[in-house]
Design a protein around this motif. Structure first.
Motif, short mmCIF file in Angstrom:
data_model
loop_
_atom_site.label_atom_id
_atom_site.label_comp_id
_atom_site.label_asym_id
_atom_site.label_seq_id
_atom_site.Cartn_x
_atom_site.Cartn_y
_atom_site.Cartn_z
N GLU A 386 0.63 -1.19 -0.03
CA GLU A 386 0.10 0.06 0.15
C GLU A 386 0.76 1.20 0.20
O GLU A 386 0.34 2.31 -0.76
N GLU A 387 1.92 1.18 0.81
CA GLU A 387 2.78 2.49 0.67
C GLU A 387 3.31 2.50 -0.73
O GLU A 387 3.44 3.82 -1.32
N ASN A 390 0.77 4.15 -2.91
CA ASN A 390 0.41 5.59 -2.57
C ASN A 390 1.75 6.50 -2.72
O ASN A 390 1.44 7.68 -2.85
N ILE A 427 -7.84 1.50 -1.08
CA ILE A 427 -7.52 2.09 -2.53
C ILE A 427 -8.30 2.79 -3.23
O ILE A 427 -8.04 3.79 -3.87
N ASN A 430 -8.64 6.15 -1.96
CA ASN A 430 -7.68 7.18 -2.37
C ASN A 430 -8.00 7.38 -3.84
O ASN A 430 -7.59 8.61 -4.22
N ASN A 434 -8.21 11.34 -5.08
CA ASN A 434 -6.84 11.66 -5.67
C ASN A 434 -7.07 11.52 -7.35
O ASN A 434 -6.06 11.97 -8.05
N ALA A 440 -0.59 10.09 -7.56
CA ALA A 440 -0.43 8.41 -7.10
C ALA A 440 -1.62 7.58 -7.90
O ALA A 440 -1.77 6.59 -7.27
N CYS A 441 -1.99 8.01 -8.81
CA CYS A 441 -3.06 7.22 -9.72
C CYS A 441 -3.55 7.84 -10.83
O CYS A 441 -3.16 9.17 -11.00
#
Length: 518
Positions: A386-387, A390, A427, A430, A434, A440-441
């Motif tokens: 997950e880090e 992100n 996820i 996020n 975002n 980050a996506c």
């Protein structure tokens, strides 16, 4: 290994030349043998395999085959064998004869077809596959000494990109657009056009066919009316993709080791050896897997970091000439079997690189190697995955390998389903936050996440899925719209391809690799 070589020299024996060096230094000194093309009607598909031979003094052959995309991409793949017996070569040709048919052609035809397709691809900014070096050294240099034979490349005078179901070819669209503007076409006869294909099957297909049969029909078999519908949808597809730009790659590289330090030197010797480019000997595999798993994984990780440091700059600058080994590929294959978390950071560092990096080191195999390695090393470290997810500024296709790994945990450890569902919930939340800013996506990554959720029938996340689509930032050309995704989940009829999430047997995997390289 070094001692053995030294010993051979002391007895006056000639040092063994690697296959790579042989191709680069010796192949062109041998007389040209027979050449072949398959299928004989290759102009319809635009995807022939051209095989060229040279004859060694002892009667054995140097053989190289080139997968040529005459519509757009030039040489997509290449493989070679520098010492094939005539018997083995006949068996090799028989495989082509049985599957697609085979036709003997002149060397001049082979030469002009390969080099002509490469030149046409380079007009669009597309370079030949990395495997062309050294396989391409079986060819004569492309000079005026070779009589010119004209072939038609592209379709209707334009570059014509055919996108396969895994959509890897879509990565070339930006390159083509940069070099050709809008003067190229591409077709994606899968995914979002499934309804058109289904319409074709209903109207023209065989009712007795098994529903699970492969539907990868050649374009020439389609009714013109159906093809017209596909073409009419291209503008809409292009427009939709332009609405979902990719996240900008901004990764700040760390300092990589300039020298290689390992506990077991033989691992480095074998993985970095040019002689082992296509496969690892069984005895080497057994020796590595017999080591303590953490110890072997640490050495392999060091090899990965060293390999990244030695090549990433030149790959990014497009100045790299050759990295004469497959250490990164071997490393991922071995880490899948070792199942040690000591390889986790190295796998994640591969996934932080550019797509050009993995394409150079692993090629098309990245889609079957990366997420199994991440699963093997990271299945007990969800927080690290997950880090990574992100972290801003990474490649969407590589980022999607992380969610593939999470899906594997659900598949192989159903008792952990609730844990992984919550990870996917984070996820999605996020993404909701975002996606508009592509932090980050991006829309492409979001679409790949939706594919994972279909694969694991994530009914628990319907609300978050709807909220993610409500951002209007999910690339619907990849996974369909919100209703399609939810229907796929609720129906529970989607069966993921076994090859997508499987953990391969390492010996079968290498046998397959050896077969593909003869």
């Amino acid at each position: 290994m070094a001692k053995n070589k030294s010993k051979n020299k002391s007895k006056g024996q000639k040092p063994v030349i690697s296959p790579y060096r042989f191709m680069r230094e010796k192949a062109r000194t041998l007389p040209i043998g027979k050449c072949y093309i398959t299928p004989p009607d290759w102009k319809e598909s635009g995807m022939p395999t051209v095989t060229v031979t040279r004859v060694r003094p002892n009667g054995n052959l140097v053989v190289a085959s080139f997968l040529v995309d005459t519509f757009c991409l030039g040489v997509k793949d290449a493989m070679y064998n520098e010492k094939m017996t005539p018997y083995d070569f006949e068996n090799y040709l028989d495989r082509f004869k049985q599957k697609m048919g085979l036709e003997e052609i002149s060397y001049n035809e082979a030469h002009n077809l390969i080099y002509g397709a490469m030149a046409f691809a380079e007009e669009g900014g597309v370079k030949p596959a990395k495997e062309f070096d050294p396989a391409g050294y079986i060819l004569e240099e492309d000079t005026d000494d070779i009589p010119l034979i004209e072939f038609d490349f592209g379709k209707n005078g334009k570059h014509y990109l055919v996108v396969s179901p895994d959509e890897r070819e879509m990565l070339y669209c930006n390159v083509l657009k940069k070099n050709l503007g809008d003067n190229f076409e591409y077709i994606m006869p899968y995914n979002e056009y499934d309804d058109v294909y289904n319409e074709y099957d209903d109207e023209y297909g065989d009712d007795d066919e098994d529903e699970d049969d492969d539907t990868e029909d050649s374009f020439s078999e389609f009714n013109p009316e159906v093809l017209n519908k596909i073409y009419e949808g291209l503008d809409k597809w292009i427009e939709a993709n332009e609405r979902y730009p990719r996240e900008i790659y901004t990764y700040q590289y760390p300092e990589y080791p300039e020298s290689l330090s390992v506990k077991n030197q033989f691992i480095a010797d074998e993985l970095l050896s040019p002689d082992n480019c296509n496969s690892l000997p069984r005895e080497v595999i057994n020796r590595i897997l017999a080591l303590p798993k953490d110890e072997a994984a640490r050495d392999i990780s060091n090899i990965i970091f060293y390999s990244i440091g030695k090549t990433y700059k030149d790959i990014n600058d497009n100045t790299i000439e050759s990295w004469n080994n497959c250490a990164v590929m071997h490393s991922l294959i071995l880490l899948v079997q070792l199942q040690s978390d000591k390889g986790l950071e190295a796998v994640l560092e591969i996934m932080r690189q550019t797509y050009d990096f993995v394409d150079y080191h692993i090629g098309y195999m990245f889609i079957s190697l990366t997420h199994p390695a991440l699963y093997a090393c990271g299945k007990d470290h969800i927080e690290a995955i997950e880090e990574y997810l992100n972290q801003p500024g990474l490649d969407s296709y590589l980022r999607s390998q992380a969610t593939d790994a999470l899906a594997m945990i659900v598949i192989y450890h159903p008792e952990r389903r609730s844990e992984i569902i919550e990870a996917f919930r984070r996820i999605l939340n996020n993404l909701i936050l975002n996606l508009p800013d592509r932090k980050a996506c991006d829309g492409t990554f979001a679409a790949f996440v939706m594919s994972n959720l279909i694969d694991i029938n994530a009914k628990e996340l319907i609300t978050e899925i709807k909220d993610t689509f409500a951002t209007d930032c999910v690339n619907k050309t990849i996974c369909g719209d919100c209703n399609s995704v939810i229907k796929g989940i609720e129906d529970g009829k989607y069966e993921f391809k076994e090859s997508r999430y499987q953990i391969p047997d390492i010996y079968e995997q290498y046998e397959s690799l050896k077969e593909s390289y003869y």
